[in-house]
Design an enzyme around this catalytic site. Sequence first.
Site, PDB file in Angstrom:
ATOM      1  N   SER A 182       0.814  -1.221   0.000  1.00  0.00           N
ATOM      2  CA  SER A 182       0.000   0.000   0.000  1.00  0.00           C
ATOM      3  C   SER A 182       0.845   1.266   0.000  1.00  0.00           C
ATOM      4  O   SER A 182       2.005   1.262   0.419  1.00  0.00           O
ATOM      5  CB  SER A 182      -0.919   0.012   1.217  1.00  0.00           C
ATOM      6  OG  SER A 182      -1.703  -1.146   1.252  1.00  0.00           O
TER       7      SER A 182
HETATM    8  N1  SAH Z   1      -1.027  -4.349   3.723  1.00  0.00           N
HETATM    9  C1  SAH Z   1      -0.462  -4.987   2.570  1.00  0.00           C
HETATM   10  C2  SAH Z   1      -1.442  -4.901   1.427  1.00  0.00           C
HETATM   11  C3  SAH Z   1      -1.243  -5.983   0.470  1.00  0.00           C
HETATM   12  S1  SAH Z   1      -2.447  -5.995  -0.826  1.00  0.00           S
HETATM   13  C4  SAH Z   1       0.847  -4.305   2.197  1.00  0.00           C
HETATM   14  O1  SAH Z   1       0.948  -3.087   2.363  1.00  0.00           O
HETATM   15  O2  SAH Z   1       1.750  -4.974   1.708  1.00  0.00           O
HETATM   16  C5  SAH Z   1      -3.749  -6.880  -0.066  1.00  0.00           C
HETATM   17  C6  SAH Z   1      -3.486  -8.305   0.300  1.00  0.00           C
HETATM   18  O3  SAH Z   1      -4.706  -8.887   0.701  1.00  0.00           O
HETATM   19  C7  SAH Z   1      -2.963  -9.183  -0.842  1.00  0.00           C
HETATM   20  O4  SAH Z   1      -1.741  -9.747  -0.475  1.00  0.00           O
HETATM   21  C8  SAH Z   1      -4.041 -10.227  -1.043  1.00  0.00           C
HETATM   22  O5  SAH Z   1      -3.548 -11.503  -1.410  1.00  0.00           O
HETATM   23  C9  SAH Z   1      -4.692 -10.247   0.328  1.00  0.00           C
HETATM   24  N2  SAH Z   1      -6.065 -10.766   0.360  1.00  0.00           N
HETATM   25  C10 SAH Z   1      -7.072 -10.580  -0.525  1.00  0.00           C
HETATM   26  N3  SAH Z   1      -8.176 -11.239  -0.129  1.00  0.00           N
HETATM   27  C11 SAH Z   1      -7.865 -11.850   1.051  1.00  0.00           C
HETATM   28  C12 SAH Z   1      -8.573 -12.674   1.953  1.00  0.00           C
HETATM   29  N4  SAH Z   1      -9.857 -13.007   1.765  1.00  0.00           N
HETATM   30  N5  SAH Z   1      -7.942 -13.117   3.046  1.00  0.00           N
HETATM   31  C13 SAH Z   1      -6.636 -12.798   3.296  1.00  0.00           C
HETATM   32  N6  SAH Z   1      -5.909 -12.032   2.468  1.00  0.00           N
HETATM   33  C14 SAH Z   1      -6.518 -11.549   1.363  1.00  0.00           C
END
Ligand code: SAH
Length: 215
Positions: free
Chosen positions: A63
């Site tokens: 993010s």
């Molecule tokens: N806070 C993280 C954001 C990553 S993007 C950062 O800054 O790196 C969002 C993440 O949510 C992705 O890695 C995706 O695989 C995960 N995601 C999407 N749906 C999900 C679910 N149902 N349960 C767990 N993770 C999920």
Amino acid sequence: MIKKSEVKKKINLILELQKNGIENIEVLKVLEKVDRQIFVEENLRQKAYDNIALPIDCGQTISQPLVVALMTQFLDIRKDMRVLEIGTGSGYQTFILSKLARFVYTIERHKFLSLNAYNLFKKLMVTNIFCKHDDGGLGWKDQAPFDRIIVTASAPEIPSKLVEQLSINGKMIIPIGDQHNDQVLKKISKNKEKLSISDLGTVRFVPLLEGKENK
Ligand code: SAH
């Protein structure tokens, strides 16, 4: 080790966060202290202190620092709190939360990302983060209730399982909307089983998907 030119970029980033509504000193201090570089791929390291989201493995994103700061600021975390995070991704937001809370429980649906973050936290000698490879939409029932819940992927609606696992006087933050349009960052406060919901502006997140990926 962080280079001199990067220190300058980092200072500029913190000033930009301040200009854009981040006034909580603890949040600014943590964002200043944590090296975002270690959460991005080698070839993107020179962009680590730009205020932008960057690609990570499995087609996901780390993010944007301003969004991480805004979500963290809203959560108003105290040192004795237990926080649930859905969407571990790179582990950047997780690590920031771990500096402010007692325990952080983080769920990621991609096995590769979950394991990667787990190994990174071990290397960084963090002892208050618990990682789980699962569908975060279901929450983490054994460990509920949570004082704070943060969802870092966008859902079509507020997942009822997560609301159930939020403590009374708990707060949750989640982007709501579909993947192809701007989404709205929703702030949810739970008071004696009653929910107050308000908007914190538009954002762009990857979608919250059902089920888990074994890669
Ligand atoms: N806070 C993280 C954001 C990553 S993007 C950062 O800054 O790196 C969002 C993440 O949510 C992705 O890695 C995706 O695989 C995960 N995601 C999407 N749906 C999900 C679910 N149902 N349960 C767990 N993770 C999920």
